[in-house]
Design an enzyme around this catalytic site. Structure first.
Site, PDB file in Angstrom:
ATOM      1  N   MET A   1     -26.865  23.777  37.187  1.00  0.00           N
ATOM      2  CA  MET A   1     -25.780  24.667  37.705  1.00  0.00           C
ATOM      3  C   MET A   1     -25.666  24.919  39.080  1.00  0.00           C
ATOM      4  O   MET A   1     -25.204  25.878  39.505  1.00  0.00           O
ATOM      5  CB  MET A   1     -26.426  26.058  36.916  1.00  0.00           C
ATOM      6  CG  MET A   1     -26.589  25.819  35.667  1.00  0.00           C
ATOM      7  SD  MET A   1     -25.099  25.603  34.291  1.00  0.00           S
ATOM      8  CE  MET A   1     -24.664  27.162  34.686  1.00  0.00           C
TER       9      MET A   1
ATOM     10  N   CYS B   1     -33.981  18.209  37.209  1.00  0.00           N
ATOM     11  CA  CYS B   1     -32.822  17.895  37.793  1.00  0.00           C
ATOM     12  C   CYS B   1     -32.344  16.401  38.116  1.00  0.00           C
ATOM     13  O   CYS B   1     -33.299  15.826  38.816  1.00  0.00           O
ATOM     14  CB  CYS B   1     -32.389  18.613  38.905  1.00  0.00           C
ATOM     15  SG  CYS B   1     -30.684  18.660  39.831  1.00  0.00           S
TER      16      CYS B   1
ATOM     17  N   LYS C   1     -38.945  24.070  34.378  1.00  0.00           N
ATOM     18  CA  LYS C   1     -38.151  23.410  33.347  1.00  0.00           C
ATOM     19  C   LYS C   1     -38.115  21.977  33.687  1.00  0.00           C
ATOM     20  O   LYS C   1     -38.052  21.609  34.662  1.00  0.00           O
ATOM     21  CB  LYS C   1     -36.549  23.958  33.855  1.00  0.00           C
ATOM     22  CG  LYS C   1     -35.277  23.516  33.081  1.00  0.00           C
ATOM     23  CD  LYS C   1     -34.099  24.377  33.422  1.00  0.00           C
ATOM     24  CE  LYS C   1     -33.257  23.805  32.548  1.00  0.00           C
ATOM     25  NZ  LYS C   1     -32.584  22.557  32.866  1.00  0.00           N
TER      26      LYS C   1
ATOM     27  N   ASN D   1     -33.487  24.019  25.839  1.00  0.00           N
ATOM     28  CA  ASN D   1     -32.049  23.728  26.515  1.00  0.00           C
ATOM     29  C   ASN D   1     -31.538  22.552  26.098  1.00  0.00           C
ATOM     30  O   ASN D   1     -32.269  21.579  25.949  1.00  0.00           O
ATOM     31  CB  ASN D   1     -32.437  23.941  28.112  1.00  0.00           C
ATOM     32  CG  ASN D   1     -31.098  23.818  28.762  1.00  0.00           C
ATOM     33  OD1 ASN D   1     -31.519  22.923  29.802  1.00  0.00           O
ATOM     34  ND2 ASN D   1     -30.251  24.460  28.634  1.00  0.00           N
TER      35      ASN D   1
END
Length: 319
Positions: free
Chosen positions: A1, A83, A122, A194
């Site tokens: 994001m 990421c 995450k 997610n």
């Protein structure tokens, strides 16, 4: 994001849901330590609850960044181990850390020691040729042993070799079952899911298997879906959203931003998908995409865009 969930975006999304936990863009620990902290970390008090997402692989730097984030008032510090961008690969953090679960555990332990607020992680289910059954268990075991408060799992691999960061968001297949199996192995730990979740109904179905569901691009591109979060997920009485009131609040917010030297488009670029699917939504988007970018554009542009939308399909009036 990255470049999406900035402070303007988060302020806007908070008007739609009071309870959804919002996340910042990922900020590297080095940037927190050496950069303009006010620019990077300041946020509006109305954004709570909000988590600061950090990237890095040095335990000491991450601990100090977490401490600074806590001082700024964030409700949670989240370490990004998912990421796949070129930037994180060159810096050996993000999804690269899936290969070094012990190091991630050390980072979490140091961050936990530095702050009293929750520290979360995450991650992906694995990277490249890793066996996701082994890789995810090892990562989860390391961070849970270090005291992590929650583990959010993007239910697909990251391919650091052969796929671009954009392709990594769609091409590796989703494997929700892998995340469900992880929850079965660690029943007493908070595990959220997610990746590819498009609707609240989908999120609710996941909640029968795991403890939380995270929406990324769906919430950004169609933010109106967050209007159901407080009732469907958090048990509040269902209520109609005051869209006109929301637009007026954002108009006032935009005016303050412009008065401080900003531009209308800094705010409205996050709002183009608000009325997705309603009559007039296309005209709404056109106005925000063109008029809001003009030099000197002000809050009147936002009001004009809203006037183009027919809210009758929602059972609500536009005034």
């Amino acid at each position: 994001m990255m470049e999406w969930t900035d402070r303007h975006c988060r302020y806007f999304l908070r008007l739609i849901s009071k309870h959804a936990l919002l996340y910042t863009e990922m900020v590297t620990a080095d940037a927190v330590l050496r950069g303009d902290r006010n620019r990077l970390l300041q946020f509006h008090v109305d954004e709570h609850p909000v988590a600061l997402q950090v990237g890095g692989s040095d335990a000491g730097s991450l601990a100090e960044a977490a401490r600074i984030g806590a001082e700024f008032g964030y409700d949670e510090i989240n370490l990004n181990v998912g990421c796949p961008s070129d930037r994180v690969q060159s810096g050996t953090f993000g999804a690269c850390l899936m290969r070094t679960p012990a190091l991630v555990g050390e980072c979490v332990a140091a961050m936990k020691q530095a702050v009293a607020i929750p520290v979360t992680v995450k991650c992906r289910i694995g990277v490249d040729e890793q066996d996701s059954e082994i890789a995810l268990d090892e990562l989860a075991g390391a961070v849970f042993a270090a005291g992590v408060d929650a583990l959010w799992v993007h239910a697909r691999k990251a391919w650091l070799e052969g796929l671009s960061p954009k392709e990594n968001r769609d091409i590796p297949p989703l494997d929700y079952g892998r995340v469900y199996r992880l929850k079965t192995k660690f029943p007493g730990r908070f595990i959220g899911i997610n990746g590819g979740i498009q609707t609240l109904d989908e999120a609710i179905r996941h909640l029968s298997h795991v403890d939380g569901a995270m929406l990324g691009r769906a919430a950004y591109h169609t933010p109106g879906l967050l209007a159901g979060v407080d009732s469907a997920i958090h048990g509040e009485p269902a209520r109609d959203t005051d869209w006109a009131g929301l637009i007026e609040t954002m108009a006032a917010y935009s005016a303050r931003h412009i008065a401080a030297g900003g531009r209308l488009a800094h705010v409205t670029r996050h709002m183009t998908g608000l009325f997705h699917g309603l009559p007039g939504a296309r005209r709404y988007r056109q106005i925000l995409s063109t008029e809001a970018t003009r030099q000197g554009a002000g809050p009147a542009v936002l009001r004009a865009a809203f006037a183009a939308v027919d809210l009758s399909a929602t059972g609500q009036a536009a005034a």
